[in-house]
Design an enzyme around this catalytic site. Structure first.
Site, mmCIF file in Angstrom:
data_model
loop_
_atom_site.group_PDB
_atom_site.id
_atom_site.type_symbol
_atom_site.label_atom_id
_atom_site.label_comp_id
_atom_site.label_asym_id
_atom_site.label_seq_id
_atom_site.Cartn_x
_atom_site.Cartn_y
_atom_site.Cartn_z
ATOM 1 N N ARG A 102 0.812 -1.226 -0.109
ATOM 2 C CA ARG A 102 0.028 0.084 0.210
ATOM 3 C C ARG A 102 0.931 1.050 0.049
ATOM 4 O O ARG A 102 1.759 1.307 0.915
ATOM 5 C CB ARG A 102 -1.171 -0.019 1.028
ATOM 6 C CG ARG A 102 -1.529 1.291 1.712
ATOM 7 C CD ARG A 102 -2.583 1.294 2.575
ATOM 8 N NE ARG A 102 -3.745 0.744 2.149
ATOM 9 C CZ ARG A 102 -5.155 0.813 2.624
ATOM 10 N NH1 ARG A 102 -5.294 1.647 3.433
ATOM 11 N NH2 ARG A 102 -5.893 -0.044 2.019
ATOM 12 N N HIS A 129 -7.490 0.854 -6.378
ATOM 13 C CA HIS A 129 -7.606 -0.052 -5.183
ATOM 14 C C HIS A 129 -8.549 -1.224 -5.501
ATOM 15 O O HIS A 129 -9.645 -1.548 -5.075
ATOM 16 C CB HIS A 129 -8.478 0.960 -3.921
ATOM 17 C CG HIS A 129 -8.560 0.122 -2.519
ATOM 18 N ND1 HIS A 129 -7.653 -0.847 -2.334
ATOM 19 C CD2 HIS A 129 -9.124 0.758 -1.446
ATOM 20 C CE1 HIS A 129 -7.879 -1.211 -1.154
ATOM 21 N NE2 HIS A 129 -8.588 -0.081 -0.392
ATOM 22 N N GLN A 132 -9.971 -3.691 -2.873
ATOM 23 C CA GLN A 132 -11.113 -3.306 -2.273
ATOM 24 C C GLN A 132 -12.353 -3.596 -3.503
ATOM 25 O O GLN A 132 -13.881 -3.881 -3.050
ATOM 26 C CB GLN A 132 -11.027 -1.864 -2.204
ATOM 27 C CG GLN A 132 -12.375 -1.042 -1.623
ATOM 28 C CD GLN A 132 -12.768 -1.651 -0.126
ATOM 29 O OE1 GLN A 132 -12.359 -1.595 0.696
ATOM 30 N NE2 GLN A 132 -14.199 -2.337 0.011
ATOM 31 N N ASP A 220 -17.007 7.778 -1.274
ATOM 32 C CA ASP A 220 -15.623 7.554 -0.570
ATOM 33 C C ASP A 220 -15.374 9.011 -0.020
ATOM 34 O O ASP A 220 -16.068 10.034 -0.485
ATOM 35 C CB ASP A 220 -14.642 7.167 -1.701
ATOM 36 C CG ASP A 220 -13.314 6.720 -1.036
ATOM 37 O OD1 ASP A 220 -13.254 6.550 0.411
ATOM 38 O OD2 ASP A 220 -12.340 6.696 -1.793
ATOM 39 N N CYS A 260 -16.235 1.843 0.942
ATOM 40 C CA CYS A 260 -15.021 1.251 1.185
ATOM 41 C C CYS A 260 -14.532 1.470 2.715
ATOM 42 O O CYS A 260 -13.678 0.613 3.197
ATOM 43 C CB CYS A 260 -13.771 1.459 0.455
ATOM 44 S SG CYS A 260 -13.272 3.202 0.527
ATOM 45 N N ARG A 288 -13.567 -8.303 1.796
ATOM 46 C CA ARG A 288 -12.146 -8.164 1.782
ATOM 47 C C ARG A 288 -11.464 -9.296 1.881
ATOM 48 O O ARG A 288 -10.337 -10.082 1.094
ATOM 49 C CB ARG A 288 -11.665 -6.975 2.623
ATOM 50 C CG ARG A 288 -12.162 -5.541 2.530
ATOM 51 C CD ARG A 288 -11.646 -5.256 1.083
ATOM 52 N NE ARG A 288 -10.316 -4.930 0.776
ATOM 53 C CZ ARG A 288 -9.540 -4.036 1.406
ATOM 54 N NH1 ARG A 288 -9.922 -2.913 1.926
ATOM 55 N NH2 ARG A 288 -8.373 -3.983 1.116
HETATM 56 N N1 NVA Z 1 -9.710 6.899 -1.417
HETATM 57 C C1 NVA Z 1 -9.249 6.564 0.257
HETATM 58 C C2 NVA Z 1 -9.657 5.021 0.166
HETATM 59 C C3 NVA Z 1 -9.438 4.400 1.485
HETATM 60 C C4 NVA Z 1 -9.592 2.809 1.611
HETATM 61 C C5 NVA Z 1 -7.909 6.774 0.377
HETATM 62 O O1 NVA Z 1 -7.116 6.638 -0.565
HETATM 63 O O2 NVA Z 1 -7.687 7.191 1.495
HETATM 64 N N1 CP Z 2 -11.154 0.211 2.641
HETATM 65 C C1 CP Z 2 -9.849 0.036 3.130
HETATM 66 O O1 CP Z 2 -8.739 -0.210 2.519
HETATM 67 O O2 CP Z 2 -9.593 0.268 4.537
HETATM 68 P P1 CP Z 2 -8.300 0.442 5.352
HETATM 69 O O3 CP Z 2 -7.653 1.633 4.860
HETATM 70 O O4 CP Z 2 -8.657 0.314 6.673
HETATM 71 O O5 CP Z 2 -7.169 -0.745 4.803
#
Ligand code: NVA
Ligand code: CP
Length: 303
Positions: A102, A129, A132, A220, A260, A288
């Site tokens: 990540r 993502h 997800q 989101d 998400c 997930r």
């Molecule tokens: N768009 C959000 C998704 C979190 C799972 C982010 O990138 O922070």
């Molecule tokens: N939706 C998601 O990826 O959650 P986290 O950021 O908690 O991993």
């Protein structure tokens, strides 16, 4: 499939293959049927951003598959002190059977795959993502039974979630509409991707137009991880881009809501709509685990 870097790389058949395996693994878990398909395998999990769901679901997933997961935080890895990803990839490939990452730049994930010699899974970048959205697609099929002809709608930022939702839903035969404020639309690359599906994709700056006759509505956060300094500006720019009762009223009566998480109640979604659709949203979070286990098995079993 060698890696999971984006959803674009997957054909409709490959996507369905993963979702079918995910359903099977969920059934096995729920019924106490052992499925240690990755016995003795190791997964390194590199996190350059925070996580609740991704970290826990990958770690538990590896355990349930008979393998082992190592949490590798950016704060502890030499990558956080500037060791090149090319070197990290070649070193980790000699210890591990797979890497989950990540991070911010999509290129870093691509480089890890390019320079390493083991499967790499994208667990969120600024661009997409995929893990997800595999869980989201699995949840949609659970609740709706099929994909063909459904209308998926995304309300909000043209971000990583929007990008993967558009790709995944179009691939599986759904229509997709997205409403974003001016200046926050999805990138040209995604618009070009959608051109492969004429008549199936709609982009607007009006949430009510997008939400009309929706079967699934996604949203989101306004400010993603790494955009914290823009939060105040975004809060203004996204005014009106909220999944609320009025928006749900123009969707189909049995419209689902997916988020998400984490969610910001009172911003992108009201507490009322969130709680009314909590079953769907928390099933999505659970999925997930199952969807990622399917990805890990596809990438790492019998290698
Ligand atoms: N768009 C959000 C998704 C979190 C799972 C982010 O990138 O922070
Ligand atoms: N939706 C998601 O990826 O959650 P986290 O950021 O908690 O991993």
């Amino acid at each position: 499939m060698e890696h999971l870097l984006t959803l674009e790389q997957l054909s409709k058949e490959e996507l369905l293959d993963i979702l079918n395996l995910a359903d099977q693994l969920k059934f096995q878990k729920k019924n106490g049927i052992p499925h240690e398909l990755l016995k003795g395998k190791t997964l390194g999990m590199i996190f350059q951003k925070s996580s609740t769901r991704t970290r826990v679901s990958f770690e538990v997933g590896m355990y349930e598959l008979g393998g082992y997961a190592l949490f590798l935080s950016n704060r502890d890895l030499q990558i956080g002190r500037g060791e090149p990803v090319q070197d990290t990839a070649r070193v980790l490939s000699r210890y591990l059977d797979g890497i989950m990452i990540r991070t911010f730049e999509q290129k870093e994930v691509e480089d890890l795959a390019k320079y390493g010699s083991i499967p790499v899974v994208n667990a969120l970048t600024d661009y997409c993502h995929p893990c997800q959205v595999l869980a989201d697609l699995m949840t949609i099929r659970e609740f709706k039974g099929a994909f063909d002809g459904l209308k998926a709608v995304f309300i909000g930022d043209g971000n990583n979630m929007a990008n993967s939702i558009i790709v995944g839903c179009l691939r599986l035969g759904m229509k997709v509409a997205i409403a974003s404020p001016k200046g926050y639309e999805v990138c040209d690359h995604i618009v070009d991707f959608a051109k492969q599906y004429p008549g199936m994709f709609e982009m607007t700056n009006d949430p009510m137009v997008a939400a009309k006759d929706a079967d699934v509505i996604f949203t989101d956060v306004y400010a993603s991880m790494g955009q914290e300094s823009e939060a105040a500006v975004r809060l203004k720019a996204f005014k009106g881009f909220q999944v609320n009762k009025e928006l749900m009223a123009v969707a189909h009566d049995d419209c689902m809501v997916q988020h998400c998480l984490p969610a910001h109640r009172g911003e992108e979604i009201t507490a009322e709509v969130f709680e009314a659709h909590a079953d769907e949203i928390f099933e999505e979070a659970e999925n997930r685990l199952h969807a990622q286990k399917a990805v890990l098995v596809k990438l790492m079993a019998d290698k």
